[in-house]
Each structure stands twice: as structure tokens, then as C-alpha cells.
Motif scaffolding. Structure first.
Motif, mmCIF file in Angstrom:
data_model
loop_
_atom_site.group_PDB
_atom_site.id
_atom_site.type_symbol
_atom_site.label_atom_id
_atom_site.label_comp_id
_atom_site.label_asym_id
_atom_site.label_seq_id
_atom_site.Cartn_x
_atom_site.Cartn_y
_atom_site.Cartn_z
ATOM 1 N N UNK A 230 -7.035 -26.205 24.551
ATOM 2 C CA UNK A 230 -6.144 -25.044 24.638
ATOM 3 C C UNK A 230 -6.575 -24.248 25.851
ATOM 4 N N UNK A 231 -5.717 -24.187 26.845
ATOM 5 C CA UNK A 231 -6.050 -23.456 28.065
ATOM 6 C C UNK A 231 -6.007 -21.953 27.794
ATOM 7 N N UNK A 232 -6.978 -21.213 28.329
ATOM 8 C CA UNK A 232 -7.020 -19.767 28.099
ATOM 9 C C UNK A 232 -6.063 -19.026 29.034
ATOM 10 N N UNK A 233 -5.942 -17.749 28.809
ATOM 11 C CA UNK A 233 -5.165 -16.900 29.722
ATOM 12 C C UNK A 233 -5.907 -16.838 31.052
ATOM 13 N N UNK A 234 -5.175 -16.574 32.109
ATOM 14 C CA UNK A 234 -5.812 -16.426 33.418
ATOM 15 C C UNK A 234 -6.771 -15.235 33.347
ATOM 16 N N UNK A 235 -7.975 -15.353 33.925
ATOM 17 C CA UNK A 235 -8.960 -14.269 33.789
ATOM 18 C C UNK A 235 -8.572 -12.988 34.522
ATOM 19 N N UNK A 236 -8.973 -11.873 33.935
ATOM 20 C CA UNK A 236 -8.782 -10.578 34.610
ATOM 21 C C UNK A 236 -10.148 -10.107 35.103
ATOM 22 N N UNK B 119 -12.011 -19.733 43.789
ATOM 23 C CA UNK B 119 -11.626 -20.894 42.983
ATOM 24 C C UNK B 119 -11.804 -20.525 41.524
ATOM 25 N N UNK B 120 -10.822 -20.865 40.710
ATOM 26 C CA UNK B 120 -10.867 -20.598 39.276
ATOM 27 C C UNK B 120 -10.690 -21.921 38.554
ATOM 28 N N UNK C 279 -1.601 -20.045 37.715
ATOM 29 C CA UNK C 279 -1.162 -21.055 36.741
ATOM 30 C C UNK C 279 -2.211 -22.164 36.639
ATOM 31 N N UNK C 280 -2.411 -22.679 35.428
ATOM 32 C CA UNK C 280 -3.356 -23.780 35.235
ATOM 33 C C UNK C 280 -2.717 -25.108 35.609
ATOM 34 N N UNK C 281 -3.471 -25.904 36.380
ATOM 35 C CA UNK C 281 -3.048 -27.247 36.759
ATOM 36 C C UNK C 281 -4.109 -28.200 36.221
ATOM 37 N N UNK C 282 -3.720 -29.179 35.400
ATOM 38 C CA UNK C 282 -4.719 -30.110 34.841
ATOM 39 C C UNK C 282 -5.506 -30.823 35.942
ATOM 40 N N UNK C 283 -6.777 -31.044 35.675
ATOM 41 C CA UNK C 283 -7.623 -31.763 36.628
ATOM 42 C C UNK C 283 -7.149 -33.210 36.740
ATOM 43 N N UNK C 284 -7.357 -33.819 37.895
ATOM 44 C CA UNK C 284 -6.931 -35.205 38.103
ATOM 45 C C UNK C 284 -7.758 -36.182 37.277
#
Length: 181
Positions: A53-59, A105-106, A128-133
Motif C-alpha cells: 500500500x503506497x503512502x501519501x506523498x510526504x509533507x 529524490x523521493x 505521484x508514485x511510479x512503481x520501481x522497474x
């Protein structure tokens, strides 16, 4: 002459007995080696990774500085809100890396204490989250390039010789070391 023959027979029998005992020891498995677990019914199940489960983008307010104990000008942060301990034994977190020139980098990553491995799940691009290759687990190496992973594993998530700390304990230690307490 009779004693010489007796000694020869005794020596021969002793040698044969020692060889037989040695062979028996080498061929027979100890009881502990025959079992798969302390209690037969409690064999360890094959490890299965929990659903991601991807988290929210960090603040910025939730970022905890991480000292990687090296002379780099790059700064590292862990997002407190994303830190989680899953039932699969993986500690998941968002890592923010800021270079001296301002580049950032996040990434969303995981560390598996049982195997001293790390995994990159996703990278952030434009919030936005992009899955790792690659979804491969990689051994954590304590070198200049990956120092942040070694520090997180050894000093916060999986301290050697100690039980894995709880989520509040990890957060307290991170904040204390960053001077936020």
C-alpha cells in the motif's frame, strides 16, 4: 608369542569397533537434524510478502532528518507518516534524499530484517508514485553509496542482538538522534 597374538587380536577388534562406531556416527543424523522445528507441528511457513500500500506523498512537516554518519553533503530524511511495521517482518518507509544542488529524490522502500535486504517499491515523480522497474530484494551493503540503508537497518529498524523495536520506539529514536525531542 601368545601375548603378541592376543594383543594383535585385541588391537584388531578395537580398531574394527572404533571404525564401526565412527561410521555409525557419520551416517546417523542427530535427532535435532531430523526435525524441522522444535515442535513438529510448528514448522516455519514459507515467507510471503504483505500486499503493498503506497503512502501519501510526504509533507515537509513529517520529515525526520537522518544522520548517515558520513561526510556527504547529501541530506536524508524519513517520512514519519509512512513508516510501518508489517506482519511480514518488513519495515516500510518513504526516504527523501536532497542533494547539495537542491535536487530531491523521493522513494518508498522496505527493509527486511530477517535477511538484511532492502527493496525499492516506488519512486515519486511530480508528487505521484511510479512503481520501481525491479521488484527484487537486494542485500544491504554498508558502503558510501548505500550508507542510508545500512544506518536505518542497523541503528533503527533491526539492531543486531536486540528484538525489533516497535513503531513508536523507532520514531522516538529517529527524532531523538535528529535533535527533535
Amino acid at each position: 608369542m601368545k601375548t603378541t597374538v592376543s594383543m594383535h587380536i585385541l588391537s584388531s577388534r578395537l580398531r574394527d569397533g572404533v571404525l564401526a562406531a565412527l561410521a555409525l556416527c557419520c551416517l546417523a543424523q542427530p535427532v535435532a537434524a531430523q526435525r524441522t522445528a522444535l515442535f513438529e507441528g510448528s514448522a516455519e511457513a514459507e515467507w510471503k510478502e504483505a500486499a503493498l500500500r503506497l503512502p501519501a506523498y510526504p509533507s515537509a512537516a513529517d520529515l525526520i532528518p537522518l544522520d548517515v554518519r558520513s561526510s556527504t553533503s547529501t541530506r536524508f530524511f524519513v517520512d514519519a507518516r509512512s513508516l510501518s511495521l508489517a506482519e511480514d517482518g518488513v519495515v516500510r518507509y518513504t526516504l527523501v534524499v536532497r542533494g547539495a544542488g537542491g535536487a530531491e529524490n523521493v522513494s518508498f522502500e522496505g527493509i527486511r530484517c530477517a535477511t538484511a535486504e532492502r527493496k525499492l517499491y516506488a519512486l515519486a515523480r511530480a508528487g505521484e508514485w511510479v512503481p520501481a522497474r525491479s521488484d527484487a530484494w537486494r542485500q544491504i551493503e554498508d558502503n558510501a553509496f548505500n550508507r542510508q540503508h545500512a544506518v536505518l537497518a542497523k541503528e533503527y529498524f533491526c539492531p543486531p542482538g536486540a528484538a525489533r523495536p516497535s513503531l513508536p520506539e523507532i520514531l522516538d529514536l529517529l527524532r531523538k538522534d535528529a535533535g527533535l525531542r
